[in-house]
Design a protein around this motif. Structure first.
Motif, PDB file in Angstrom:
ATOM      1  N   GLU A   1       0.867  -1.170   0.118  1.00 10.82           N
ATOM      2  CA  GLU A   1       0.064   0.119  -0.116  1.00 10.82           C
ATOM      3  C   GLU A   1       0.819   1.151   0.153  1.00 10.82           C
ATOM      4  O   GLU A   1       1.896   1.284   0.997  1.00 10.82           O
ATOM      5  N   VAL A   2       0.682   2.092  -0.860  1.00 10.12           N
ATOM      6  CA  VAL A   2       1.377   3.276  -1.190  1.00 10.12           C
ATOM      7  C   VAL A   2       0.546   4.590  -1.181  1.00 10.12           C
ATOM      8  O   VAL A   2      -0.577   4.673  -1.961  1.00 10.12           O
ATOM      9  N   ASN A   3       0.724   5.538  -0.120  1.00  7.94           N
ATOM     10  CA  ASN A   3      -0.086   6.608  -0.030  1.00  7.94           C
ATOM     11  C   ASN A   3       0.696   7.824  -0.390  1.00  7.94           C
ATOM     12  O   ASN A   3       1.818   7.745  -0.470  1.00  7.94           O
ATOM     13  N   PRO A   4      -0.068   8.967  -0.833  1.00  8.54           N
ATOM     14  CA  PRO A   4       0.547  10.498  -1.348  1.00  8.54           C
ATOM     15  C   PRO A   4       1.573  10.781  -0.239  1.00  8.54           C
ATOM     16  O   PRO A   4       1.407  10.518   0.929  1.00  8.54           O
ATOM     17  N   GLY A   5       2.710  11.195  -0.624  1.00  5.73           N
ATOM     18  CA  GLY A   5       3.696  11.647   0.317  1.00  5.73           C
ATOM     19  C   GLY A   5       4.677  10.709   0.469  1.00  5.73           C
ATOM     20  O   GLY A   5       5.551  11.036   1.377  1.00  5.73           O
ATOM     21  N   GLU A   6       4.601   9.443   0.381  1.00  7.67           N
ATOM     22  CA  GLU A   6       5.431   8.548   1.273  1.00  7.67           C
ATOM     23  C   GLU A   6       6.600   8.108   0.011  1.00  7.67           C
ATOM     24  O   GLU A   6       6.413   8.147  -1.159  1.00  7.67           O
ATOM     25  N   ILE A   7       7.600   7.632   0.692  1.00  6.44           N
ATOM     26  CA  ILE A   7       8.724   7.035  -0.221  1.00  6.44           C
ATOM     27  C   ILE A   7       8.754   5.597   0.497  1.00  6.44           C
ATOM     28  O   ILE A   7       8.871   5.281   1.760  1.00  6.44           O
ATOM     29  N   HIS A   8       8.589   4.377  -0.367  1.00  2.50           N
ATOM     30  CA  HIS A   8       8.837   3.070   0.138  1.00  2.50           C
ATOM     31  C   HIS A   8      10.108   2.595  -0.562  1.00  2.50           C
ATOM     32  O   HIS A   8      10.247   2.811  -1.787  1.00  2.50           O
ATOM     33  N   ALA A   9      10.959   1.883   0.097  1.00  2.00           N
ATOM     34  CA  ALA A   9      12.055   1.229  -0.421  1.00  2.00           C
ATOM     35  C   ALA A   9      11.630  -0.412  -0.357  1.00  2.00           C
ATOM     36  O   ALA A   9      11.126  -0.975   0.565  1.00  2.00           O
ATOM     37  N   ILE A  10      12.019  -0.794  -1.667  1.00  2.00           N
ATOM     38  CA  ILE A  10      11.765  -2.330  -1.914  1.00  2.00           C
ATOM     39  C   ILE A  10      13.156  -2.962  -1.706  1.00  2.00           C
ATOM     40  O   ILE A  10      13.960  -2.597  -2.821  1.00  2.00           O
ATOM     41  N   MET A  11      13.555  -3.709  -0.867  1.00  2.00           N
ATOM     42  CA  MET A  11      14.904  -4.319  -1.082  1.00  2.00           C
ATOM     43  C   MET A  11      14.825  -5.778  -1.140  1.00  2.00           C
ATOM     44  O   MET A  11      13.970  -6.403  -0.853  1.00  2.00           O
ATOM     45  N   GLY A  12      16.148  -6.250  -1.541  1.00  2.00           N
ATOM     46  CA  GLY A  12      15.884  -8.141  -1.555  1.00  2.00           C
ATOM     47  C   GLY A  12      16.851  -8.535  -2.601  1.00  2.00           C
ATOM     48  O   GLY A  12      17.633  -7.909  -3.236  1.00  2.00           O
ATOM     49  N   PRO A  13      17.090  -9.778  -2.185  1.00  2.00           N
ATOM     50  CA  PRO A  13      18.209 -10.194  -2.859  1.00  2.00           C
ATOM     51  C   PRO A  13      17.840 -10.368  -4.485  1.00  2.00           C
ATOM     52  O   PRO A  13      16.905 -10.221  -4.883  1.00  2.00           O
ATOM     53  N   ASN A  14      19.053 -10.731  -5.237  1.00  2.00           N
ATOM     54  CA  ASN A  14      18.816 -10.904  -6.822  1.00  2.00           C
ATOM     55  C   ASN A  14      17.712 -12.156  -7.019  1.00  2.00           C
ATOM     56  O   ASN A  14      17.508 -13.102  -6.012  1.00  2.00           O
ATOM     57  N   GLY A  15      17.101 -11.881  -7.920  1.00  2.00           N
ATOM     58  CA  GLY A  15      15.866 -12.918  -8.208  1.00  2.00           C
ATOM     59  C   GLY A  15      14.729 -13.184  -7.196  1.00  2.00           C
ATOM     60  O   GLY A  15      13.952 -13.837  -7.607  1.00  2.00           O
ATOM     61  N   SER A  16      14.662 -12.061  -6.554  1.00  2.00           N
ATOM     62  CA  SER A  16      13.339 -11.911  -5.634  1.00  2.00           C
ATOM     63  C   SER A  16      12.000 -11.641  -6.358  1.00  2.00           C
ATOM     64  O   SER A  16      10.938 -11.801  -5.583  1.00  2.00           O
TER      65      SER A  16
ATOM     66  N   LYS B   1      13.016   3.070   8.170  1.00  2.00           N
ATOM     67  CA  LYS B   1      14.527   3.131   7.520  1.00  2.00           C
ATOM     68  C   LYS B   1      15.534   2.331   8.574  1.00  2.00           C
ATOM     69  O   LYS B   1      16.572   1.898   7.891  1.00  2.00           O
ATOM     70  N   ASP B   2      15.198   1.899   9.590  1.00  2.00           N
ATOM     71  CA  ASP B   2      16.281   1.214  10.321  1.00  2.00           C
ATOM     72  C   ASP B   2      16.289  -0.247   9.912  1.00  2.00           C
ATOM     73  O   ASP B   2      17.380  -0.608  10.026  1.00  2.00           O
ATOM     74  N   LEU B   3      15.342  -0.710   9.477  1.00  2.00           N
ATOM     75  CA  LEU B   3      15.332  -2.018   8.829  1.00  2.00           C
ATOM     76  C   LEU B   3      16.213  -2.068   7.605  1.00  2.00           C
ATOM     77  O   LEU B   3      17.147  -3.050   7.442  1.00  2.00           O
ATOM     78  N   ALA B   4      16.478  -1.089   6.864  1.00  2.00           N
ATOM     79  CA  ALA B   4      17.662  -0.916   5.653  1.00  2.00           C
ATOM     80  C   ALA B   4      19.006  -1.313   6.431  1.00  2.00           C
ATOM     81  O   ALA B   4      19.675  -1.624   5.854  1.00  2.00           O
ATOM     82  N   LEU B   5      19.143  -0.391   7.570  1.00  2.00           N
ATOM     83  CA  LEU B   5      20.467  -0.363   8.138  1.00  2.00           C
ATOM     84  C   LEU B   5      20.815  -1.750   8.781  1.00  2.00           C
ATOM     85  O   LEU B   5      21.817  -2.141   8.564  1.00  2.00           O
ATOM     86  N   GLU B   6      19.591  -2.100   9.159  1.00  2.00           N
ATOM     87  CA  GLU B   6      19.922  -3.807   9.853  1.00  2.00           C
ATOM     88  C   GLU B   6      20.244  -4.769   8.678  1.00  2.00           C
ATOM     89  O   GLU B   6      21.162  -5.620   8.877  1.00  2.00           O
ATOM     90  N   LEU B   7      19.633  -4.553   7.641  1.00  2.00           N
ATOM     91  CA  LEU B   7      19.994  -5.278   6.390  1.00  2.00           C
ATOM     92  C   LEU B   7      21.347  -5.139   5.979  1.00  2.00           C
ATOM     93  O   LEU B   7      22.216  -6.038   5.530  1.00  2.00           O
ATOM     94  N   GLU B   8      21.891  -4.028   6.109  1.00  2.00           N
ATOM     95  CA  GLU B   8      23.181  -3.628   5.621  1.00  2.00           C
ATOM     96  C   GLU B   8      24.134  -4.346   6.423  1.00  2.00           C
ATOM     97  O   GLU B   8      25.152  -4.825   6.199  1.00  2.00           O
TER      98      GLU B   8
END
Lengths: 252, 442
Positions: free
Chosen positions: A23-38, A230-237
């Motif tokens: 679900e994406v609402n106006p004003g939002e930035i969503h990042a989609i991350m994942g390994p290759n082939g996901s 955004k902390d999830l991205a850091l954790e993934l890093e």
């Protein structure tokens, strides 16, 4: 603005997306991350309307319209934009006249007056500063002879000129050096308003230092297996994807 | 041979024995060989490798006519001059030179240019013109050349003196008018560009009021040491016209010959272009587009003869075929034993816009020298799906995107035309033809 429910997509009988929700609402930035082939790029292409994908189930609504029934050009005219991971070179089609044509198609669709050559040139020159692009690239055929970085900047320039409501950036950071990355991200940040939204698909956390997302989703094996801020991205890093994937498997 | 195929041969025979022989353009000596070829009356058939893909049945089954003087509305002519508005226009109507519509011609004007009728040449200039023809031996000595040489009544001798730059483009415009049968036209033109001179030549063939023509022109060109010729040919004849042409070009030491051919009209066109290097360090660049709708047959044959060292040639030909049209590209690059340091490139790309369209492409390289750089290649395909999607994803409708990509495919060739009016003229003609193409496909 964008509502994807249980989306299932296959390519040549091979399931790629296996029940994706977003679900994406106006004003939002969503990042989609994942390994290759996901399934990250498949998601981007399906949303933009590329041929060659079979929809096996689920739905995707954009502004309340069934997106999956629309031709790619109508999606664009309704305000969607895909920044390509690999922008296509189109010999013989001039970069400026192509973009003018595109913008005027979109304006016509919105019931706005078409821009003449002079107004268009004013607009494009203004937006070129945003991505620090050299003016001679305007005279060239679309993406032809552009470096990798120039191609990506050209995508962001197109986005700036077409001014979409929903922009999907498909691995725009791949192949960019740190300066180019900063310029591209700066362009996105300047275009951000409370009315538009961005879906930023990326393999690396790096881009998210510059484009700060409201939500981070991890896509694996065609499903979003974890969402967070955004902390999830850091954790993934820090930890990589494996700990999440293991968990997903045990859940199966 | 079937009787229906004899019509054209019989008609030619009548021309050979016509009492009005004084009207022929070339000298009896030069015509003699050609007349014996015509007497034998052997047309190439499908067993001849060079003519395998060229169906001549329609040409052979009809008798054309020699048109009487036709009145034409001058306003109609103006449109054909717009490609090169300031050119020296030399207009032929149904094969006959028109004083009314042409600029004035003279032997040796103050710019060093000579333009005369071949039929009235004498003395040294006749000798030079006919020498150029004699030295221009075709690798494919087809009977059509002899129809021009043996029976031509018209044509121009164009010569530029040494060390001159001709500032006006020379425009030879062949028009055919409306008639019951096809207007026969078989001009012979000779063009000589002397040492260190340069000129631009446009050869154009078109129809007025869907006029019908059978055009069999032969053009012989000599580009002398250090000289240059930019040669454009535009074919826009009606879809009831056939066109078989032979062009032979000799390029001497350090000479530069550039050719652009745009085959956009006619029912059948077969354009033979042979370029022979006659000295070291010469260059040739050959460009062309053939664009077919309906059941058009457009056929280009090139023969690039490298006989001297340090010469370079590059060829880029593109076909755009729609409906049931058929395109043929048959290109030969011959690098002879002494032609060391040759640089030769030949490329042919084809776009099929319909399932029934067809292209036969035959790029050939024959190399007998060992220190050369040669490459050739051919492709036949559809529009690039990724590029189509890219354009659509920016809001451009699929049909429009196809049109843009097809125009772009052609523009990669046409953009090399340096004369701006001519470039837009050609691009507009191509665009108009493509508009029709895509309207019918959407």
């Amino acid at each position: 603005m964008l509502s994807i429910k249980n989306l299932q997509v296959s390519v040549e009988d091979k399931p790629i997306l296996r029940g994706l929700n977003l679900e994406v609402n106006p004003g939002e930035i969503h990042a989609i991350m994942g390994p290759n082939g996901s399934g990250k790029s498949t998601l981007a292409h399906v949303l933009a309307g590329r041929e060659g994908y079979r929809i096996d189930g689920g739905s995707a609504y954009y502004k309340g319209i069934n997106l999956l029934e629309l031709a790619p050009e109508i999606r664009a005219r309704e305000g969607m934009f895909l920044a390509f991971q690999y922008p296509i070179e189109i010999p013989g089609v001039n970069n400026t006249s192509f973009l003018k044509k595109a913008l005027n198609e979109i304006r016509k669709h919105r019931g706005e007056e078409e821009l003449d050559a002079i107004d268009f040139l004013d607009l494009i020159k203004k937006q070129m500063k945003l991505v620090e692009m050299k003016e001679d690239l305007l005279k060239r055929p679309v993406n032809q002879g552009f470096s990798g970085g120039e191609k990506k900047r050209n995508e962001i320039l197109q986005m700036a000129v077409l001014n979409p409501l929903l922009a999907i950036l498909d691995e725009t950071d791949s192949g960019l050096d740190i300066d180019a990355l900063r310029i591209v991200a700066g362009g996105v940040n300047k275009l951000r308003t409370k009315d538009n939204a961005f879906v930023v698909i990326t393999h690396y956390q790096r881009l998210l230092d510059y484009i700060v997302p409201d939500f981070v989703h991890v896509l694996s094996n065609g499903q979003i297996i974890k969402s967070g801020n955004k902390d999830l991205a850091l954790e993934l890093e820090e930890r990589g994807y494996d700990w999440l994937l293991d968990k997903a498997e045990t859940r199966d | 041979m079937e009787s229906s195929q004899n019509q054209f041969s019989e008609w030619l025979n009548k021309q050979i024995h016509s009492s009005n022989s004084g009207a022929f353009a070339l000298s009896p000596e030069l015509r003699a060989t050609s007349l014996s070829v015509l007497d034998a009356g052997v047309f190439p058939n499908r067993k001849n490798e060079e003519w395998r893909y060229t169906p001549l049945r329609e040409i052979l089954s009809q008798s054309p006519v020699l048109a009487d003087k036709t009145q034409i509305n001058p306003a109609l002519i103006a449109a054909f001059k717009e490609a090169v508005p300031n050119a020296l226009h030399l207009v032929f109507v149904d094969g006959e030179f028109s004083n009314e519509f042409s600029g004035s011609i003279s032997a040796l004007d103050k710019t060093g240019l000579t333009i005369e009728h071949i039929s009235t040449l004498h003395g040294e200039s006749r000798k030079r013109a006919e020498d150029t023809i004699r030295q221009s031996s075709l690798s494919d000595d087809n009977i059509f050349q002899h129809i021009s040489l043996g029976l031509s009544r018209s044509g121009l001798f164009i010569e530029i003196q040494k060390n001159h730059e001709v500032d006006r483009i020379v425009h030879i415009l062949h028009l055919s008018t409306k008639s019951e049968s096809r207007n026969f036209s078989n001009p012979v033109h000779v063009v000589r560009v002397s040492e260190n001179s340069h000129m631009q030549l446009l050869e154009q063939y078109a129809s007025i009021d869907a006029g019908k023509a059978l055009s069999v022109p032969a053009v012989y060109i000599e580009v002398a040491d250090g000289a240059g010729l930019d040669h454009f040919k535009i074919g826009l004849e009606s879809n009831q016209s056939d066109h078989v042409s032979n062009t032979v070009v000799q390029v001497a030491s350090s000479g530069v010959y550039k050719s652009h051919q745009y085959l956009l009209g006619s029912r059948l066109t077969r354009a033979n272009l042979e370029v022979i290097f006659s000295g070291a360090g010469a260059q040739a660049s050959l460009r062309g587009i053939y664009l077919g709708n309906a059941d058009q047959h457009l056929d280009i044959r090139t023969f690039m003869d490298h006989a001297f060292p340090h010469c370079s040639s590059d060829q880029h030909f593109r076909g755009i075929m729609n409906d049931q049209s058929r395109g043929v590209f048959n290109g030969m690059v011959l690098v002879r034993r002494d032609a060391q340091k040759t640089d030769a490139l030949q490329s042919n790309k084809n776009l099929l816009l319909s399932r029934e369209a067809r292209v036969d492409t035959k790029p050939q390289l024959e190399i007998y020298a060992d220190d050369v750089k040669c490459a050739h290649g051919a492709t036949v395909g559809e529009l690039d799906k990724d590029a189509l999607f890219y354009l659509q994803s920016r809001g451009i409708e699929k049909a429009e995107a196809k049109l843009m990509l097809t125009r772009a495919f052609a523009a990669e060739i046409t953009q090399e035309i340096e004369i701006e009016t001519l470039r837009s003229y050609v691009q507009d003609r191509i665009s108009n033809l493509l508009d029709g193409v895509h309207a019918s496909n959407v």
